[in-house]
Design a protein around this motif. Structure first.
Motif, PDB file in Angstrom:
ATOM      1  N   TRP A 183       0.807  -1.223   0.000  1.00  0.00           N
ATOM      2  CA  TRP A 183       0.000   0.000   0.000  1.00  0.00           C
ATOM      3  C   TRP A 183       0.838   1.270   0.000  1.00  0.00           C
ATOM      4  N   GLU A 184       2.057   1.230   0.524  1.00  0.00           N
ATOM      5  CA  GLU A 184       2.886   2.433   0.599  1.00  0.00           C
ATOM      6  C   GLU A 184       3.442   2.847  -0.766  1.00  0.00           C
ATOM      7  N   ASP A 243     -11.540  -2.715   1.436  1.00  0.00           N
ATOM      8  CA  ASP A 243     -10.299  -2.946   0.693  1.00  0.00           C
ATOM      9  C   ASP A 243      -9.091  -2.828   1.604  1.00  0.00           C
ATOM     10  N   VAL A 244      -9.235  -2.064   2.678  1.00  0.00           N
ATOM     11  CA  VAL A 244      -8.143  -1.879   3.637  1.00  0.00           C
ATOM     12  C   VAL A 244      -8.067  -3.050   4.612  1.00  0.00           C
ATOM     13  N   TYR A 298      -5.484   2.502  12.200  1.00  0.00           N
ATOM     14  CA  TYR A 298      -5.539   3.969  12.169  1.00  0.00           C
ATOM     15  C   TYR A 298      -6.341   4.480  10.973  1.00  0.00           C
ATOM     16  N   THR A 299      -6.471   3.662   9.931  1.00  0.00           N
ATOM     17  CA  THR A 299      -7.402   4.008   8.862  1.00  0.00           C
ATOM     18  C   THR A 299      -8.832   4.023   9.395  1.00  0.00           C
ATOM     19  N   GLY A 330      -4.656   7.766   0.047  1.00  0.00           N
ATOM     20  CA  GLY A 330      -6.109   7.615   0.041  1.00  0.00           C
ATOM     21  C   GLY A 330      -6.646   7.288   1.414  1.00  0.00           C
ATOM     22  N   ARG A 331      -7.391   6.188   1.517  1.00  0.00           N
ATOM     23  CA  ARG A 331      -7.994   5.771   2.785  1.00  0.00           C
ATOM     24  C   ARG A 331      -6.959   5.595   3.898  1.00  0.00           C
ATOM     25  N   MET A 332      -5.728   5.252   3.525  1.00  0.00           N
ATOM     26  CA  MET A 332      -4.674   4.984   4.508  1.00  0.00           C
ATOM     27  C   MET A 332      -4.013   6.262   5.018  1.00  0.00           C
TER      28      MET A 332
END
Length: 461
Positions: A124-125, A137-138, A159-160, A221-223
């Motif tokens: 994801w990073e 999705d997370v 934390y998301t 995004g979400r993260m």
């Protein structure tokens, strides 16, 4: 006029410069920048090599990775202090339908919810946040890897979820809430979700050759609440002051003490060091001192913010490489260098301006069973209770305004303390979370649980 650089002794400044120079050279970092704060203001800034041909100053942005989590935690504590949630609430109460709703808000803050460390799918990073548009999705199909509350297992998806909780309760995007509630009040004008010039580019340094490759700088995004932010040593120095002392418009000193208090069980590899995690802050034990703060990393960047609250010294270290300098170690070393070379000058003792006679009556020796303790009044209105000699249970207590006190630290954190008086107004005993403290060991005139032998003290018969 004295400049910030002159507020430390020359020998201290050279030791700080030597430490970051060694870190940059040995870590083979394209650039490294650091700052030290003491007494609530910056007292030193140093950098090695350059960004865009210039030595990076306190206004050059670097990506700070997981230090973002501390900002997110501050927003959550603000919601709690406003009465919009309780840290013991399950997430489902405020953000239904995530598939991880049984986790409490406190567990998410402390990384004890049992969630996976990373997201399913591609790294994801280094991939666009658009690949993970939904919380599902997370989290994936099996978000929990461990029983909730039993293990500290660092979780970025946790934390998301907290970021989504903030958005749900505030009705605005996470970054907008952060700007309005934290960044603007603290004057952190150079902290942002997207890079703003001047900023460093992120690099990967080849492990076996002195060559580099640029790293992608993705929008997470979400993260984002787990690691999106860019900041500077100047802004993070101001943020460190806030974390140590509080700010009336953002978060109280009491809530920040709660964030700095260990809240997570130790992992096996933490037992030797004693390191732990609070609510959005790492708690470190180094060279006999307790430090709090957070480290951060994303491809191309390393970061650390460390605060020695008792020493009144904080340090920030930022670098633009994927691996190399150990930013957290460097930051803790900077705090140690200043704290040891120039110890904090104690505030002068002054008598209290006034004292409540009924509180003054409590001062002096007390006995918990046969253990001799002492209660001491402080000029700041708090009281301290602890053993007269040796180790043992002790705490500071804050007055509640009704003749009772609440423990602030140590064994009695959160526990109630009250003085119990006889009908004639004389002191009988102290009640501390059901423990009875008396003026004499097992005072027969006090209601000692289990009673006191009527024959009293005796020798061997």
């Amino acid at each position: 006029m004295t400049t910030p650089q002159e507020k430390l002794l020359p020998g201290t400044r050279r030791a700080l410069l030597h430490r970051i120079a060694a870190a940059q050279a040995e870590g083979r970092a394209p650039s490294l920048v650091a700052a030290v704060v003491r007494g609530g203001e910056p007292v030193w800034h140093g950098s090695r090599t350059s960004v865009d041909g210039h030595g990076p100053d306190e206004n050059v942005q670097y990506r700070i990775g997981s230090i973002t989590k501390t900002f997110t935690a501050v927003l959550v504590l603000r919601l709690r202090d406003e009465g919009l949630l309780d840290l013991g609430d399950p997430l489902e109460k405020h953000l239904p339908g995530t598939g991880a709703g049984e986790a409490t808000i406190a567990q998410l803050l402390a990384h004890t919810a049992g969630l996976a460390a990373e997201t399913p799918g591609p790294w994801w990073e280094r991939t666009p946040g658009s690949l993970r548009p939904e919380l599902s999705d997370v989290l994936g199909e099996q978000p929990f890897l461990h029983p909730a509350g039993r293990l500290h297992h660092y979780s970025n998806p946790g934390y998301t979820l907290l970021g989504a909780l903030i958005e749900k309760l505030r009705g605005v995007p996470w970054e907008e809430a952060l700007r309005r509630e934290v960044l603007d009040p603290l004057g952190l004008d150079r902290t942002s979700g997207q890079p703003q010039a001047p900023h460093a580019g992120g690099w990967a340094v080849h492990p076996w050759a002195d060559v580099m490759m640029p790293e992608p700088a993705e929008d997470l995004g979400r993260m984002a609440p787990a690691g999106q932010l860019w900041s500077t040593t100047g802004d993070l120095a101001r943020f460190a002051v806030f974390l140590a002392t509080g700010h009336a418009a953002v978060l109280s000193a009491e809530s920040l003490r709660e964030m700095r208090t260990p809240a997570a069980p130790l992992e096996a590899d933490q037992l030797a060091s004693g390191d732990s995690y609070g609510l959005g802050l790492q708690v470190l034990h180094r060279s006999g001192r307790i430090l709090v703060g957070h480290s951060g990393s994303l491809p191309g960047f390393l970061a650390a913010l460390v605060i020695g609250v008792e020493d009144d010294v904080a340090a920030v270290v930022l670098s633009n490489c994927t691996s190399g300098p150990r930013a957290l170690t460097v930051a803790t070393d900077l705090v140690r260098i200043v704290a040891e070379a120039e110890p904090r000058i104690p505030e002068p003792w002054r008598p209290a301006a006034e004292v409540d006679q009924s509180v003054l009556d409590l001062a002096g020796p007390w006995y918990w069973g046969t253990q001799a303790c002492a209660l001491r009044l402080r000029a700041d209105g708090m009281v301290e209770l602890g053993p007269l000699a040796g180790g043992g249970r002790g705490s500071r207590f804050r007055a509640n305004g009704d003749g009772t006190w609440t423990g602030l630290d140590g064994y009695y954190t959160g526990e109630p303390l009250r003085a119990v008086r006889r009908p004639d107004g004389s002191l009988s005993h102290l009640d501390l979370g059901s423990f009875v403290f008396t003026r004499q060991p097992y005072d027969e005139g006090a209601p000692v649980p289990g009673g006191v032998d009527p024959e009293g003290w005796r020798g061997i018969r």
